[in-house]
Design a protein around this motif. Structure first.
Motif, PDB file in Angstrom:
ATOM      1  N   GLN A 183      44.907  42.050  45.184  1.00 25.46           N
ATOM      2  CA  GLN A 183      43.484  41.733  45.333  1.00 25.46           C
ATOM      3  C   GLN A 183      42.795  41.688  43.968  1.00 25.46           C
ATOM      4  O   GLN A 183      41.913  40.857  43.737  1.00 25.46           O
ATOM      5  N   GLU A 184      43.200  42.553  43.055  1.00 23.45           N
ATOM      6  CA  GLU A 184      42.630  42.531  41.706  1.00 23.45           C
ATOM      7  C   GLU A 184      42.998  41.242  40.982  1.00 23.45           C
ATOM      8  O   GLU A 184      42.166  40.656  40.286  1.00 23.45           O
ATOM      9  N   LYS A 197      50.125  30.523  43.600  1.00 23.42           N
ATOM     10  CA  LYS A 197      51.139  31.532  43.265  1.00 23.42           C
ATOM     11  C   LYS A 197      50.772  32.879  43.886  1.00 23.42           C
ATOM     12  O   LYS A 197      51.636  33.589  44.407  1.00 23.42           O
ATOM     13  N   LEU A 198      49.494  33.216  43.818  1.00 25.70           N
ATOM     14  CA  LEU A 198      49.038  34.473  44.418  1.00 25.70           C
ATOM     15  C   LEU A 198      49.175  34.429  45.932  1.00 25.70           C
ATOM     16  O   LEU A 198      49.525  35.435  46.560  1.00 25.70           O
ATOM     17  N   GLN A 206      40.799  38.563  42.397  1.00 23.07           N
ATOM     18  CA  GLN A 206      39.427  38.692  41.884  1.00 23.07           C
ATOM     19  C   GLN A 206      39.328  38.257  40.429  1.00 23.07           C
ATOM     20  O   GLN A 206      38.346  37.613  40.032  1.00 23.07           O
ATOM     21  N   ASN A 207      40.339  38.608  39.626  1.00 29.72           N
ATOM     22  CA  ASN A 207      40.329  38.202  38.213  1.00 29.72           C
ATOM     23  C   ASN A 207      40.400  36.679  38.076  1.00 29.72           C
ATOM     24  O   ASN A 207      39.673  36.088  37.275  1.00 29.72           O
ATOM     25  N   GLU A 208      41.280  36.065  38.857  1.00 28.82           N
ATOM     26  CA  GLU A 208      41.394  34.599  38.807  1.00 28.82           C
ATOM     27  C   GLU A 208      40.102  33.948  39.300  1.00 28.82           C
ATOM     28  O   GLU A 208      39.629  32.970  38.728  1.00 28.82           O
ATOM     29  N   GLN A 209      39.526  34.521  40.345  1.00 28.97           N
ATOM     30  CA  GLN A 209      38.245  34.015  40.870  1.00 28.97           C
ATOM     31  C   GLN A 209      37.163  34.134  39.797  1.00 28.97           C
ATOM     32  O   GLN A 209      36.366  33.212  39.611  1.00 28.97           O
ATOM     33  N   GLY A 210      37.135  35.238  39.109  1.00 24.46           N
ATOM     34  CA  GLY A 210      36.149  35.450  38.047  1.00 24.46           C
ATOM     35  C   GLY A 210      36.292  34.436  36.925  1.00 24.46           C
ATOM     36  O   GLY A 210      35.287  33.924  36.402  1.00 24.46           O
ATOM     37  N   ARG A 211      37.539  34.135  36.546  1.00 22.78           N
ATOM     38  CA  ARG A 211      37.772  33.129  35.505  1.00 22.78           C
ATOM     39  C   ARG A 211      37.249  31.753  35.951  1.00 22.78           C
ATOM     40  O   ARG A 211      36.617  31.043  35.172  1.00 22.78           O
ATOM     41  N   PHE A 212      37.496  31.422  37.205  1.00 25.96           N
ATOM     42  CA  PHE A 212      37.040  30.122  37.713  1.00 25.96           C
ATOM     43  C   PHE A 212      35.517  30.061  37.726  1.00 25.96           C
ATOM     44  O   PHE A 212      34.921  29.078  37.269  1.00 25.96           O
TER      45      PHE A 212
END
Length: 169
Positions: free
Chosen positions: A52-53, A92-93, A56-62
């Motif tokens: 989940q982290e 991938k996630l 969230q990190n990938e979502q934040g980058r986007f």
């Protein structure tokens, strides 16, 4: 006659001891199995939290790149390239959810969290289509999938916490 009584007493003692040993064995097995379930649940909790982290990190980058694009710091073509790379990372996630081996109590929460990510991917695909084509309907679809993603994530987290509470009891 005395031999029969003695033999009967020995058989009775043996039977009593055997029953006691079986009961002790069952009790030990029960507590061992319960402890193992807690350990598996704890390990799974760490795995899902880590996943989940990452999401969230990938979502934040986007989102950060979208903000930069909105400010004009990134061109449409660059944003589309970044977006496609982002979608590859999300896929991938998504595959990592299939690799998880959740305890039965957590299987529903995994399905919901995976569904949330699937909705996020749909949302971002529509957003990229909006950037490419300028079609406002694509932006509306993106927002709808974002809402569905949020709802699925909240349901998944609630299901996870409910399962966790059930195991801790």
């Amino acid at each position: 006659m005395r031999k029969k009584q003695k033999k009967k007493k020995n058989t009775s003692k043996f039977l009593t001891i055997s029953i006691a040993l079986v009961l002790v064995g069952i009790t030990v097995f029960y507590f061992y199995a319960d402890d193992q379930a807690k350990i598996r649940g704890y390990a799974f909790g760490n795995e899902i939290q880590s996943l989940q982290e990452e999401v969230q990190n990938e979502q934040g980058r986007f989102i950060s790149n979208i903000a930069r694009w909105n400010e004009g710091a990134i061109s449409d073509d660059e944003m589309i390239r970044i977006g496609n790379s982002h979608l590859n990372e999300f896929n991938k996630l998504l595959d990592k959810y299939d690799e998880l081996q959740p305890p039965d109590a957590f299987s529903r929460s995994v399905k919901l969290l995976k569904l949330s990510l699937e909705y996020q991917i749909e949302s971002h695909e529509h957003r990229l289509n909006w950037i490419k084509n300028g079609d406002d309907l694509e932006q509306v679809r993106s927002q709808e999938y974002t809402q569905l993603s949020f709802e699925a994530e909240q349901a998944g987290l609630k299901s996870f916490n409910d399962a966790k509470a059930g195991i801790e009891q």
